[in-house]
Design a protein around this motif. Structure first.
Motif, short mmCIF file in Angstrom:
data_model
loop_
_atom_site.label_atom_id
_atom_site.label_comp_id
_atom_site.label_asym_id
_atom_site.label_seq_id
_atom_site.Cartn_x
_atom_site.Cartn_y
_atom_site.Cartn_z
N PRO A 124 38.13 119.33 -26.77
CA PRO A 124 39.32 118.69 -27.31
C PRO A 124 39.01 117.66 -28.40
O PRO A 124 38.57 116.56 -28.11
CB PRO A 124 39.97 118.03 -26.10
N THR A 125 39.25 118.03 -29.63
CA THR A 125 39.20 117.12 -30.77
C THR A 125 40.45 117.37 -31.59
O THR A 125 41.03 118.47 -31.54
CB THR A 125 37.96 117.35 -31.65
N ALA A 126 40.87 116.39 -32.37
CA ALA A 126 42.06 116.58 -33.20
C ALA A 126 41.91 117.76 -34.15
O ALA A 126 42.82 118.59 -34.25
CB ALA A 126 42.39 115.29 -33.95
N PRO A 127 40.77 117.91 -34.86
CA PRO A 127 40.64 119.07 -35.75
C PRO A 127 40.68 120.41 -35.01
O PRO A 127 41.26 121.38 -35.51
CB PRO A 127 39.28 118.86 -36.43
N ALA A 128 40.11 120.46 -33.82
CA ALA A 128 40.11 121.71 -33.06
C ALA A 128 41.52 122.06 -32.57
O ALA A 128 41.94 123.22 -32.65
CB ALA A 128 39.16 121.63 -31.88
N LEU A 129 42.27 121.06 -32.08
CA LEU A 129 43.64 121.31 -31.66
C LEU A 129 44.49 121.73 -32.85
O LEU A 129 45.30 122.66 -32.74
CB LEU A 129 44.24 120.06 -31.01
N GLU A 130 44.30 121.07 -33.98
CA GLU A 130 45.05 121.42 -35.18
C GLU A 130 44.77 122.86 -35.61
O GLU A 130 45.70 123.62 -35.91
CB GLU A 130 44.72 120.46 -36.32
N ALA A 131 43.51 123.25 -35.60
CA ALA A 131 43.16 124.62 -36.00
C ALA A 131 43.80 125.64 -35.06
O ALA A 131 44.33 126.66 -35.51
CB ALA A 131 41.64 124.78 -36.01
N ARG A 132 43.77 125.36 -33.77
CA ARG A 132 44.35 126.30 -32.80
C ARG A 132 45.86 126.40 -32.97
O ARG A 132 46.43 127.49 -32.92
CB ARG A 132 43.99 125.86 -31.38
N LEU A 133 46.53 125.28 -33.17
CA LEU A 133 47.98 125.30 -33.36
C LEU A 133 48.36 126.03 -34.65
O LEU A 133 49.34 126.77 -34.68
CB LEU A 133 48.55 123.88 -33.35
N ARG A 134 47.59 125.83 -35.71
CA ARG A 134 47.85 126.55 -36.96
C ARG A 134 47.69 128.05 -36.75
O ARG A 134 48.51 128.84 -37.22
CB ARG A 134 46.93 126.07 -38.07
N GLU A 135 46.64 128.44 -36.05
CA GLU A 135 46.38 129.85 -35.78
C GLU A 135 47.48 130.48 -34.92
O GLU A 135 47.95 131.58 -35.20
CB GLU A 135 45.03 129.98 -35.07
N ALA A 136 47.90 129.77 -33.88
CA ALA A 136 48.84 130.33 -32.91
C ALA A 136 50.29 130.27 -33.35
O ALA A 136 51.08 131.18 -33.04
CB ALA A 136 48.68 129.62 -31.57
N LEU A 137 50.67 129.21 -34.08
CA LEU A 137 52.10 128.96 -34.33
C LEU A 137 52.49 128.89 -35.80
O LEU A 137 53.67 128.79 -36.10
CB LEU A 137 52.53 127.68 -33.61
N SER A 138 51.54 128.91 -36.70
CA SER A 138 51.81 128.83 -38.14
C SER A 138 52.85 127.76 -38.49
O SER A 138 53.87 128.06 -39.13
CB SER A 138 52.28 130.20 -38.66
N PRO A 139 52.62 126.53 -38.08
CA PRO A 139 53.62 125.48 -38.34
C PRO A 139 53.70 125.12 -39.83
O PRO A 139 52.73 125.27 -40.57
CB PRO A 139 53.10 124.30 -37.53
N THR A 140 54.87 124.65 -40.21
CA THR A 140 55.05 124.15 -41.57
C THR A 140 54.80 122.64 -41.62
O THR A 140 54.59 122.08 -42.68
CB THR A 140 56.47 124.44 -42.07
#
Length: 92
Positions: free
Chosen positions: A8-24
């Motif tokens: 759990p790191t901020a960059p890792a969570l961010e990468a996973r959320l971008r991959e899974a949910l394609s947020p704007t």
């Protein structure tokens, strides 16, 4: 992905959320240092307590519970690896 990819790191969570949910809109903040000594803190000052501000088409038309479930499901492996607390703010 290996288990090491889910530390759990901020960059890792961010990468996973971008991959899974394609947020704007996406902001991931590690607030662990502010929770030192609290339940779930790991004594390192990082990696246990996060705030996620997120928005995008994946959340449209869903209930608040369903929106949060999308985020929790995307980050489940991080929870398994030590993420203790997650504050979620869905932005329309």
């Amino acid at each position: 992905m290996s288990d090491q990819d889910f530390v759990p790191t901020a960059p890792a969570l961010e990468a996973r959320l971008r991959e899974a949910l394609s947020p704007t809109l996406l902001e991931v903040l590690d607030e662990s240092a502010a929770h030192a000594g609290h339940a779930g803190a790991n004594g390192l000052g990082y990696g246990t307590h996060f705030r996620v501000r997120i928005g995008g088409p994946a959340f449209a038309g869903r209930s608040r519970v369903a929106q949060h479930r999308l985020v929790y499901d995307a980050l489940q492996k991080f929870t398994d690896a030590g993420l203790h607390a997650l504050a979620i703010e869905i932005k329309a």
